[in-house]
Design a protein around this motif. Structure first.
Motif, short mmCIF file in Angstrom:
data_model
loop_
_atom_site.label_atom_id
_atom_site.label_comp_id
_atom_site.label_asym_id
_atom_site.label_seq_id
_atom_site.Cartn_x
_atom_site.Cartn_y
_atom_site.Cartn_z
N LEU A 141 -27.87 15.36 -0.61
CA LEU A 141 -27.55 15.92 0.71
C LEU A 141 -28.84 16.37 1.38
CD1 LEU A 141 -24.96 16.70 2.40
CD2 LEU A 141 -25.36 19.02 1.60
N PRO A 142 -29.02 16.07 2.67
CA PRO A 142 -30.24 16.53 3.36
C PRO A 142 -30.46 18.01 3.18
CG PRO A 142 -29.04 15.00 4.75
CD PRO A 142 -28.17 15.25 3.54
N LEU A 143 -31.70 18.38 2.87
CA LEU A 143 -32.02 19.78 2.59
C LEU A 143 -31.77 20.69 3.78
CD1 LEU A 143 -35.33 19.31 0.55
CD2 LEU A 143 -33.02 19.65 -0.31
N ALA A 144 -31.74 20.12 4.97
CA ALA A 144 -31.49 20.94 6.16
C ALA A 144 -30.08 21.51 6.16
CB ALA A 144 -31.71 20.10 7.42
N PHE A 145 -29.17 20.89 5.41
CA PHE A 145 -27.77 21.33 5.43
C PHE A 145 -27.31 21.95 4.12
CE2 PHE A 145 -27.98 17.36 8.04
CZ PHE A 145 -27.99 17.98 9.27
N THR A 146 -28.11 21.83 3.06
CA THR A 146 -27.64 22.28 1.75
C THR A 146 -27.35 23.77 1.72
OG1 THR A 146 -29.98 22.39 1.10
CG2 THR A 146 -28.74 20.45 0.43
N LEU A 147 -28.31 24.57 2.18
CA LEU A 147 -28.13 26.03 2.10
C LEU A 147 -27.03 26.51 3.03
CD1 LEU A 147 -29.17 28.51 0.70
CD2 LEU A 147 -30.87 28.80 2.48
N ALA A 148 -26.96 25.94 4.24
CA ALA A 148 -25.91 26.34 5.18
C ALA A 148 -24.53 25.96 4.66
CB ALA A 148 -26.15 25.70 6.55
N LEU A 149 -24.42 24.77 4.07
CA LEU A 149 -23.13 24.33 3.52
C LEU A 149 -22.72 25.22 2.35
CD1 LEU A 149 -20.80 22.33 3.29
CD2 LEU A 149 -22.28 20.89 1.87
N THR A 150 -23.68 25.53 1.48
CA THR A 150 -23.38 26.40 0.34
C THR A 150 -22.96 27.79 0.80
OG1 THR A 150 -25.01 25.19 -0.99
CG2 THR A 150 -24.30 27.34 -1.80
N SER A 151 -23.66 28.33 1.80
CA SER A 151 -23.33 29.66 2.31
C SER A 151 -21.93 29.68 2.93
CB SER A 151 -24.37 30.09 3.35
OG SER A 151 -25.66 30.12 2.78
#
Length: 211
Positions: A141-151
């Motif tokens: 998954l693109p790193l730009a979305f990983t943290l936001a998706l996880t949060s």
């Protein structure tokens, strides 16, 4: 949306490359479904934030706060359209293949389980976020979305927290004058190159140093 369409977002592909080409494409399709759901869910709090900030005025420009916050739901909708168009171009035959469909659904389940299982086990928030981040990043998954998706998955799991906090944090992260230095430096470099200033500077240095 252009970077998303061209696949130019930075991401980790070391583990995904070990899969067969067909399975790798199926994993990508599963990640697309996850991102589509993520974008659509995030559009609602983004829209609410835009409506709430319409009456506020930006201190520097005097414009309505909605002019800045509206960029988030609009960009989310555009990225959703791009992903849906990619799924449409794949054709129905690809989605009806049993092996590929299992890989796609399995990818989406793993993404949810990476947060859901630690959350159900009562793990610390830091452990849950790290687990979700590492799992989604390993899947490509693109790193730009990983943290936001996880949060967002974590906030949905615990409940009682308004998702409006995510658009606020996203917009707050890019609302920085320091970030203007990157495109500003690139623009200055392009102007210096096209106007011949860079060559003149190099010629001056050569004339002064002698080589």
């Amino acid at each position: 949306d252009a970077a998303l369409r061209r696949g130019q977002h930075p991401r980790v592909t070391a583990l995904v490359r070990l899969l067969a080409p067909g399975d790798r494409l199926a994993v990508d399709r599963g990640l697309r479904l996850v991102l589509i759901a993520f974008f659509l869910i995030l559009v609602v709090p983004g829209y609410r934030l835009t409506v709430a900030s319409a009456a506020e005025l930006l201190p520097a420009s005097g414009l309505s706060g909605a002019t800045m916050s509206a960029a988030l739901p609009v960009s989310l909708l555009l990225m959703t359209v791009v992903l849906v168009a990619e799924c449409w171009r794949d054709g129905s035959a690809v989605w009806l293949q049993r092996r590929g469909l299992l890989w796609s659904i399995g990818t989406a389940v793993v993404v949810l389980a990476s947060v859901g299982i630690p959350l159900a086990a009562g793990a610390a928030p830091f452990v849950i976020l790290v687990s979700g981040f590492l799992t989604t990043a390993a899947l490509g998954l693109p790193l730009a979305f990983t943290l936001a998706l996880t949060s967002m998955t974590y906030l949905l799991g615990i409940g009682g927290v308004r998702l409006t906090i995510l658009p606020i944090k996203i917009l707050g992260g890019v609302d920085s004058f320091v970030l203007l230095s990157s495109p500003g430096c690139r623009l200055a470099g392009v102007l210096m190159e096209s106007a011949g200033i860079s060559k003149r500077i190099v010629d001056l240095a050569v004339a002064m140093v002698g080589r």
